[in-house]
Enzyme design. Structure first.
Site, short mmCIF file in Angstrom:
data_model
loop_
_atom_site.label_atom_id
_atom_site.label_comp_id
_atom_site.label_asym_id
_atom_site.label_seq_id
_atom_site.Cartn_x
_atom_site.Cartn_y
_atom_site.Cartn_z
N LYS A 75 65.00 -19.63 0.15
CA LYS A 75 64.39 -18.62 1.01
C LYS A 75 64.42 -17.21 0.43
O LYS A 75 63.61 -16.35 0.79
CB LYS A 75 65.09 -18.62 2.37
N ASP A 103 66.59 -20.26 11.47
CA ASP A 103 67.36 -21.49 11.62
C ASP A 103 68.49 -21.52 10.59
O ASP A 103 69.14 -22.54 10.42
CB ASP A 103 66.46 -22.71 11.44
#
Length: 380
Positions: A75, A103
Protein backbone atom coordinates in the site's frame (compact mmCIF):
# COMPACT_ATOMS: atom_id res chain seq x y z
CA UNK A 1 -20.93 -16.92 -17.25
CA UNK A 2 -19.75 -19.96 -15.32
CA UNK A 3 -20.96 -19.65 -11.75
CA UNK A 4 -21.24 -22.23 -9.00
CA UNK A 5 -24.51 -22.41 -7.06
CA UNK A 6 -22.62 -20.87 -4.11
CA UNK A 7 -21.76 -17.86 -6.27
CA UNK A 8 -18.04 -18.20 -5.50
CA UNK A 9 -16.83 -18.27 -9.10
CA UNK A 10 -17.31 -16.09 -12.14
CA UNK A 11 -15.74 -16.35 -15.58
CA UNK A 12 -16.17 -14.00 -18.49
CA UNK A 13 -18.80 -15.51 -20.81
CA UNK A 14 -16.88 -14.51 -23.95
CA UNK A 15 -13.25 -13.64 -24.74
CA UNK A 16 -12.24 -10.14 -23.77
CA UNK A 17 -12.16 -7.63 -26.60
CA UNK A 18 -9.40 -5.01 -26.75
CA UNK A 19 -10.05 -1.77 -24.90
CA UNK A 20 -10.84 1.08 -27.27
CA UNK A 21 -9.06 3.28 -26.43
CA UNK A 22 -6.70 1.27 -24.21
CA UNK A 23 -6.26 2.36 -20.58
CA UNK A 24 -3.76 5.18 -20.22
CA UNK A 25 -0.45 3.96 -18.80
CA UNK A 26 0.77 5.47 -15.54
CA UNK A 27 3.28 8.28 -16.08
CA UNK A 28 6.98 7.44 -15.87
CA UNK A 29 7.25 9.99 -13.07
CA UNK A 30 5.61 7.48 -10.70
CA UNK A 31 8.51 5.02 -10.82
CA UNK A 32 11.01 7.91 -10.71
CA UNK A 33 9.32 9.26 -7.59
CA UNK A 34 9.39 5.89 -5.82
CA UNK A 35 13.03 5.38 -6.77
CA UNK A 36 13.83 8.70 -5.08
CA UNK A 37 12.38 7.62 -1.73
CA UNK A 38 14.74 6.51 1.05
CA UNK A 39 14.87 2.73 1.23
CA UNK A 40 13.31 2.07 -2.16
CA UNK A 41 14.25 -1.15 -3.87
CA UNK A 42 12.15 -3.53 -5.93
CA UNK A 43 10.49 -6.23 -3.86
CA UNK A 44 11.53 -9.71 -4.84
CA UNK A 45 9.82 -11.90 -7.38
CA UNK A 46 10.29 -15.41 -6.01
CA UNK A 47 10.11 -18.37 -8.39
CA UNK A 48 8.61 -21.49 -6.78
CA UNK A 49 9.24 -24.47 -9.11
CA UNK A 50 7.88 -27.05 -6.67
CA UNK A 51 4.58 -25.23 -6.48
CA UNK A 52 4.53 -24.86 -10.25
CA UNK A 53 4.90 -28.63 -10.60
CA UNK A 54 2.16 -29.28 -8.02
CA UNK A 55 -0.25 -26.96 -9.82
CA UNK A 56 0.67 -28.14 -13.34
CA UNK A 57 2.13 -24.99 -14.83
CA UNK A 58 5.61 -24.44 -16.24
CA UNK A 59 6.72 -21.46 -14.14
CA UNK A 60 5.16 -19.85 -11.08
CA UNK A 61 6.33 -16.62 -9.45
CA UNK A 62 5.20 -14.82 -6.30
CA UNK A 63 5.60 -11.04 -6.01
CA UNK A 64 6.54 -10.73 -2.33
CA UNK A 65 5.31 -7.41 -0.89
CA UNK A 66 6.23 -8.21 2.72
CA UNK A 67 8.90 -5.48 2.74
CA UNK A 68 7.81 -2.45 0.72
CA UNK A 69 9.42 0.90 1.61
CA UNK A 70 9.87 -0.21 5.20
CA UNK A 71 6.30 -1.43 5.59
CA UNK A 72 4.93 -4.99 5.35
CA UNK A 73 2.50 -4.39 2.47
CA UNK A 74 2.25 -2.89 -1.02
CA UNK A 75 0.00 0.00 0.00
CA UNK A 76 2.91 2.40 0.50
CA UNK A 77 3.25 2.66 -3.29
CA UNK A 78 -0.19 4.18 -3.78
CA UNK A 79 -0.30 6.24 -0.60
CA UNK A 80 3.11 7.84 -1.15
CA UNK A 81 2.40 8.90 -4.74
CA UNK A 82 -1.10 10.19 -3.94
CA UNK A 83 0.11 12.21 -0.97
CA UNK A 84 2.98 13.58 -3.04
CA UNK A 85 0.51 14.73 -5.69
CA UNK A 86 -2.03 15.98 -3.14
CA UNK A 87 0.51 18.17 -1.34
CA UNK A 88 2.23 19.42 -4.49
CA UNK A 89 2.10 23.22 -4.60
CA UNK A 90 0.54 23.55 -1.15
CA UNK A 91 2.06 25.53 1.67
CA UNK A 92 2.78 22.79 4.20
CA UNK A 93 4.66 24.95 6.69
CA UNK A 94 1.51 24.61 8.78
CA UNK A 95 0.75 20.88 8.88
CA UNK A 96 -2.39 19.56 7.25
CA UNK A 97 -4.27 16.47 8.42
CA UNK A 98 -4.41 13.54 6.04
CA UNK A 99 -7.64 11.65 6.69
CA UNK A 100 -8.42 8.13 5.55
CA UNK A 101 -10.33 4.96 6.35
CA UNK A 102 -8.65 1.59 6.35
CA UNK A 103 -8.88 -2.15 6.79
CA UNK A 104 -5.26 -1.94 7.96
CA UNK A 105 -2.43 -1.50 5.47
CA UNK A 106 -3.54 1.64 3.62
CA UNK A 107 -4.04 3.51 6.88
CA UNK A 108 -0.59 2.65 8.12
CA UNK A 109 0.94 3.72 4.80
CA UNK A 110 -0.84 7.10 4.98
CA UNK A 111 0.23 7.51 8.61
CA UNK A 112 3.86 6.68 7.77
CA UNK A 113 3.98 9.19 4.90
CA UNK A 114 2.34 11.88 7.04
CA UNK A 115 4.97 11.36 9.73
CA UNK A 116 7.86 11.46 7.26
CA UNK A 117 6.53 14.68 5.70
CA UNK A 118 5.78 16.43 8.99
CA UNK A 119 2.00 16.26 8.51
CA UNK A 120 -0.78 14.91 10.71
CA UNK A 121 -2.88 11.80 10.04
CA UNK A 122 -6.34 10.77 11.22
CA UNK A 123 -7.18 7.17 10.39
CA UNK A 124 -10.62 5.57 10.76
CA UNK A 125 -10.26 1.85 11.40
CA UNK A 126 -13.09 -0.57 10.63
CA UNK A 127 -14.24 -3.16 13.13
CA UNK A 128 -12.52 -6.15 11.52
CA UNK A 129 -9.00 -4.76 11.87
CA UNK A 130 -6.86 -6.61 14.41
CA UNK A 131 -6.00 -4.46 17.46
CA UNK A 132 -2.28 -4.94 16.82
CA UNK A 133 -2.70 -3.55 13.29
CA UNK A 134 -4.54 -0.52 14.69
CA UNK A 135 -1.76 -0.08 17.25
CA UNK A 136 0.80 -0.09 14.43
CA UNK A 137 -1.06 2.80 12.78
CA UNK A 138 -1.08 4.71 16.06
CA UNK A 139 2.61 3.91 16.38
CA UNK A 140 3.21 5.95 13.24
CA UNK A 141 1.89 8.98 15.10
CA UNK A 142 -1.63 8.96 13.67
CA UNK A 143 -4.83 9.66 15.50
CA UNK A 144 -6.84 6.44 15.26
CA UNK A 145 -10.64 6.35 15.48
CA UNK A 146 -12.23 2.94 15.82
CA UNK A 147 -15.49 2.49 13.88
CA UNK A 148 -17.98 -0.04 15.15
CA UNK A 149 -18.91 -1.09 11.65
CA UNK A 150 -17.70 -2.14 8.22
CA UNK A 151 -15.03 -0.68 5.97
CA UNK A 152 -17.75 1.16 4.02
CA UNK A 153 -18.94 2.76 7.26
CA UNK A 154 -15.36 3.79 8.08
CA UNK A 155 -15.09 5.41 4.63
CA UNK A 156 -18.29 7.36 5.27
CA UNK A 157 -16.99 8.60 8.59
CA UNK A 158 -13.59 9.60 7.19
CA UNK A 159 -15.12 11.44 4.23
CA UNK A 160 -17.49 13.35 6.51
CA UNK A 161 -14.75 14.39 8.94
CA UNK A 162 -12.41 15.45 6.14
CA UNK A 163 -15.19 17.57 4.65
CA UNK A 164 -15.99 19.23 7.96
CA UNK A 165 -12.42 19.85 9.17
CA UNK A 166 -10.31 22.82 8.16
CA UNK A 167 -6.90 21.91 6.70
CA UNK A 168 -7.90 18.27 6.29
CA UNK A 169 -7.35 16.28 3.09
CA UNK A 170 -9.02 12.95 2.35
CA UNK A 171 -6.58 10.34 0.98
CA UNK A 172 -8.90 7.41 0.28
CA UNK A 173 -8.12 4.38 -1.87
CA UNK A 174 -11.64 3.91 -3.15
CA UNK A 175 -13.59 6.22 -5.46
CA UNK A 176 -17.18 7.35 -5.77
CA UNK A 177 -18.80 9.94 -8.08
CA UNK A 178 -17.20 13.27 -7.32
CA UNK A 179 -14.19 11.73 -5.56
CA UNK A 180 -11.91 10.23 -8.19
CA UNK A 181 -8.70 12.23 -8.48
CA UNK A 182 -6.92 10.97 -5.34
CA UNK A 183 -7.95 7.32 -5.84
CA UNK A 184 -6.68 7.67 -9.41
CA UNK A 185 -3.28 8.76 -8.10
CA UNK A 186 -3.25 5.80 -5.71
CA UNK A 187 -3.85 3.44 -8.64
CA UNK A 188 -1.04 5.14 -10.55
CA UNK A 189 1.23 4.49 -7.59
CA UNK A 190 0.65 0.76 -7.85
CA UNK A 191 2.03 0.77 -11.39
CA UNK A 192 5.57 0.55 -10.00
CA UNK A 193 4.81 -2.97 -8.77
CA UNK A 194 3.88 -4.16 -12.27
CA UNK A 195 6.83 -2.44 -13.92
CA UNK A 196 9.09 -4.26 -11.48
CA UNK A 197 7.46 -7.57 -12.42
CA UNK A 198 8.10 -6.92 -16.11
CA UNK A 199 11.78 -6.28 -15.44
CA UNK A 200 12.15 -9.22 -13.06
CA UNK A 201 10.52 -11.70 -15.42
CA UNK A 202 12.83 -10.56 -18.21
CA UNK A 203 15.85 -10.93 -15.92
CA UNK A 204 14.70 -14.48 -15.08
CA UNK A 205 14.40 -15.37 -18.75
CA UNK A 206 10.68 -15.87 -18.33
CA UNK A 207 8.05 -14.95 -20.92
CA UNK A 208 5.24 -12.54 -20.23
CA UNK A 209 2.79 -14.05 -17.74
CA UNK A 210 -0.19 -15.99 -19.03
CA UNK A 211 -2.09 -15.39 -15.79
CA UNK A 212 -1.75 -12.78 -13.02
CA UNK A 213 -3.66 -13.41 -9.78
CA UNK A 214 -4.65 -10.35 -7.75
CA UNK A 215 -6.24 -10.13 -4.27
CA UNK A 216 -9.17 -7.70 -4.36
CA UNK A 217 -10.75 -5.43 -1.78
CA UNK A 218 -12.31 -2.40 -3.49
CA UNK A 219 -10.40 -3.32 -6.66
CA UNK A 220 -7.79 -0.56 -6.97
CA UNK A 221 -4.82 -2.93 -7.31
CA UNK A 222 -6.75 -4.99 -9.86
CA UNK A 223 -7.56 -1.73 -11.66
CA UNK A 224 -3.83 -1.02 -11.83
CA UNK A 225 -3.27 -4.52 -13.23
CA UNK A 226 -5.88 -3.99 -15.94
CA UNK A 227 -4.39 -0.59 -16.79
CA UNK A 228 -0.90 -2.09 -17.03
CA UNK A 229 -1.75 -5.19 -19.04
CA UNK A 230 -5.00 -4.20 -20.72
CA UNK A 231 -3.58 -2.28 -23.65
CA UNK A 232 -2.69 -5.41 -25.55
CA UNK A 233 -4.95 -7.71 -27.51
CA UNK A 234 -6.46 -10.68 -25.63
CA UNK A 235 -3.88 -12.96 -27.25
CA UNK A 236 -1.02 -10.82 -25.90
CA UNK A 237 -2.20 -9.66 -22.50
CA UNK A 238 -2.28 -12.06 -19.53
CA UNK A 239 -5.56 -13.23 -18.10
CA UNK A 240 -6.34 -11.52 -14.78
CA UNK A 241 -7.93 -13.45 -11.93
CA UNK A 242 -9.41 -11.57 -8.94
CA UNK A 243 -9.52 -13.28 -5.53
CA UNK A 244 -11.76 -12.18 -2.66
CA UNK A 245 -12.94 -13.56 0.70
CA UNK A 246 -16.31 -15.30 0.65
CA UNK A 247 -17.26 -12.81 3.38
CA UNK A 248 -16.74 -9.80 1.09
CA UNK A 249 -16.93 -10.81 -2.57
CA UNK A 250 -18.16 -7.47 -3.87
CA UNK A 251 -16.34 -7.62 -7.23
CA UNK A 252 -17.37 -11.21 -7.94
CA UNK A 253 -20.97 -10.34 -7.07
CA UNK A 254 -20.85 -7.23 -9.27
CA UNK A 255 -19.43 -9.21 -12.20
CA UNK A 256 -22.13 -11.84 -11.77
CA UNK A 257 -24.87 -9.20 -11.70
CA UNK A 258 -23.37 -7.10 -14.50
CA UNK A 259 -23.50 -3.95 -12.38
CA UNK A 260 -21.64 -2.50 -9.42
CA UNK A 261 -23.30 -3.75 -6.25
CA UNK A 262 -22.58 -3.64 -2.55
CA UNK A 263 -22.47 -6.73 -0.37
CA UNK A 264 -23.07 -7.08 3.33
CA UNK A 265 -19.69 -8.15 4.65
CA UNK A 266 -18.94 -10.72 7.33
CA UNK A 267 -15.89 -11.49 9.44
CA UNK A 268 -12.68 -12.64 7.80
CA UNK A 269 -8.99 -12.96 8.63
CA UNK A 270 -8.39 -11.32 5.23
CA UNK A 271 -9.04 -7.95 6.85
CA UNK A 272 -7.55 -5.85 4.07
CA UNK A 273 -9.96 -7.41 1.57
CA UNK A 274 -13.06 -7.04 3.75
CA UNK A 275 -14.71 -4.39 1.55
CA UNK A 276 -18.34 -4.28 0.53
CA UNK A 277 -18.36 -1.94 -2.48
CA UNK A 278 -16.08 -1.85 -5.55
CA UNK A 279 -14.41 1.46 -6.27
CA UNK A 280 -16.44 3.40 -8.82
CA UNK A 281 -13.21 4.27 -10.62
CA UNK A 282 -12.10 0.64 -10.78
CA UNK A 283 -15.40 -0.94 -11.71
CA UNK A 284 -15.49 -0.24 -15.48
CA UNK A 285 -11.97 -1.63 -15.92
CA UNK A 286 -12.68 -4.66 -13.75
CA UNK A 287 -15.91 -5.36 -15.61
CA UNK A 288 -14.18 -5.26 -18.99
CA UNK A 289 -10.68 -6.43 -18.08
CA UNK A 290 -10.91 -9.32 -15.62
CA UNK A 291 -11.01 -12.85 -17.00
CA UNK A 292 -12.44 -14.39 -13.83
CA UNK A 293 -13.05 -13.94 -10.11
CA UNK A 294 -13.10 -16.46 -7.29
CA UNK A 295 -13.90 -16.23 -3.59
CA UNK A 296 -11.98 -18.23 -0.99
CA UNK A 297 -12.43 -19.10 2.66
CA UNK A 298 -10.19 -18.17 5.54
CA UNK A 299 -9.20 -21.82 5.81
CA UNK A 300 -8.03 -21.87 2.20
CA UNK A 301 -6.04 -18.66 2.73
CA UNK A 302 -4.50 -19.97 5.95
CA UNK A 303 -3.34 -23.15 4.23
CA UNK A 304 -1.82 -21.10 1.40
CA UNK A 305 -0.04 -18.88 3.92
CA UNK A 306 1.50 -21.89 5.65
CA UNK A 307 2.63 -23.35 2.34
CA UNK A 308 4.21 -20.07 1.25
CA UNK A 309 5.97 -19.74 4.61
CA UNK A 310 7.47 -23.20 4.13
CA UNK A 311 8.84 -21.96 0.78
CA UNK A 312 10.37 -18.84 2.29
CA UNK A 313 7.64 -16.30 1.47
CA UNK A 314 6.10 -14.34 4.34
CA UNK A 315 2.47 -13.92 3.33
CA UNK A 316 -0.40 -12.69 5.46
CA UNK A 317 -4.00 -13.80 4.87
CA UNK A 318 -4.65 -11.22 2.12
CA UNK A 319 -1.42 -11.97 0.30
CA UNK A 320 -1.92 -15.72 0.56
CA UNK A 321 -5.39 -15.34 -0.97
CA UNK A 322 -3.71 -15.32 -4.40
CA UNK A 323 -2.39 -18.85 -3.98
CA UNK A 324 -5.68 -19.99 -2.44
CA UNK A 325 -7.63 -18.56 -5.37
CA UNK A 326 -5.26 -20.03 -7.94
CA UNK A 327 -5.63 -23.44 -6.34
CA UNK A 328 -9.41 -23.08 -6.51
CA UNK A 329 -9.06 -22.55 -10.26
CA UNK A 330 -6.51 -25.21 -11.20
CA UNK A 331 -8.45 -27.98 -9.50
CA UNK A 332 -11.32 -27.74 -12.01
CA UNK A 333 -10.79 -28.23 -15.74
CA UNK A 334 -13.58 -25.84 -16.73
CA UNK A 335 -12.01 -23.11 -14.61
CA UNK A 336 -8.55 -23.71 -16.08
CA UNK A 337 -10.08 -23.45 -19.54
CA UNK A 338 -11.95 -20.26 -18.60
CA UNK A 339 -8.66 -18.44 -17.87
CA UNK A 340 -6.78 -20.14 -20.73
CA UNK A 341 -4.43 -21.97 -18.37
CA UNK A 342 -2.17 -24.53 -20.08
CA UNK A 343 0.59 -26.76 -18.64
CA UNK A 344 3.22 -24.51 -20.29
CA UNK A 345 1.85 -21.35 -18.61
CA UNK A 346 3.76 -18.74 -16.65
CA UNK A 347 1.79 -17.51 -13.62
CA UNK A 348 2.39 -14.56 -11.28
CA UNK A 349 0.71 -14.44 -7.87
CA UNK A 350 0.63 -11.11 -6.03
CA UNK A 351 1.31 -11.58 -2.32
CA UNK A 352 0.26 -8.16 -1.17
CA UNK A 353 1.22 -8.32 2.51
CA UNK A 354 3.57 -10.12 4.86
CA UNK A 355 2.54 -11.76 8.11
CA UNK A 356 3.66 -8.66 10.03
CA UNK A 357 0.91 -6.64 8.33
CA UNK A 358 -1.96 -8.76 9.57
CA UNK A 359 -1.80 -10.50 12.95
CA UNK A 360 -4.95 -12.59 12.41
CA UNK A 361 -4.09 -16.22 13.11
CA UNK A 362 -7.37 -18.12 12.91
CA UNK A 363 -10.01 -18.52 10.22
CA UNK A 364 -13.02 -16.50 11.32
CA UNK A 365 -14.87 -16.13 8.02
CA UNK A 366 -18.58 -15.96 7.59
CA UNK A 367 -20.60 -16.13 4.44
CA UNK A 368 -21.80 -12.78 3.05
CA UNK A 369 -25.39 -12.16 4.01
CA UNK A 370 -26.77 -10.32 1.02
CA UNK A 371 -26.56 -7.80 -1.81
CA UNK A 372 -27.70 -4.26 -2.23
CA UNK A 373 -27.55 -1.90 -5.18
CA UNK A 374 -24.12 -0.36 -5.72
CA UNK A 375 -23.66 3.11 -4.27
CA UNK A 376 -20.72 5.29 -3.23
CA UNK A 377 -19.55 4.55 0.33
CA UNK A 378 -20.38 8.02 1.78
CA UNK A 379 -24.08 7.54 0.97
CA UNK A 380 -24.64 3.79 1.27
Amino acid sequence: MLEEPTGRWYARPAPRTPFAPPPAPAPAAVREFHASLPGYRPTRLAELPGLASELNVRRLFVKDESTRLGLPAFKALGASWAIHRTLAGRDTSTPVTLVTATDGNHGRAVARMARLLGQHAHVFVSAGVHPAAADAIAGEGARVTRVDGSYDEAVRRAAAVADETADALLVQDTAWPGYERVPGWIVEGYSTLFREIDEQLAAAGAPRPDLVVVPVGVGSLAQAAVAHYGGGSPGQAPALLAVEPVAAACVLSSLSRGERVSVATGRTAMAGLNCGTPSALAWPLLRDGLAAAVAVTDQQSARAGRDLAALGVSSGPCGAASLAGFRAVVQAEDRRAAVGLRPDATVVLLSTEGTAANPHHEAVGEEPSGLSAGAPPPSL
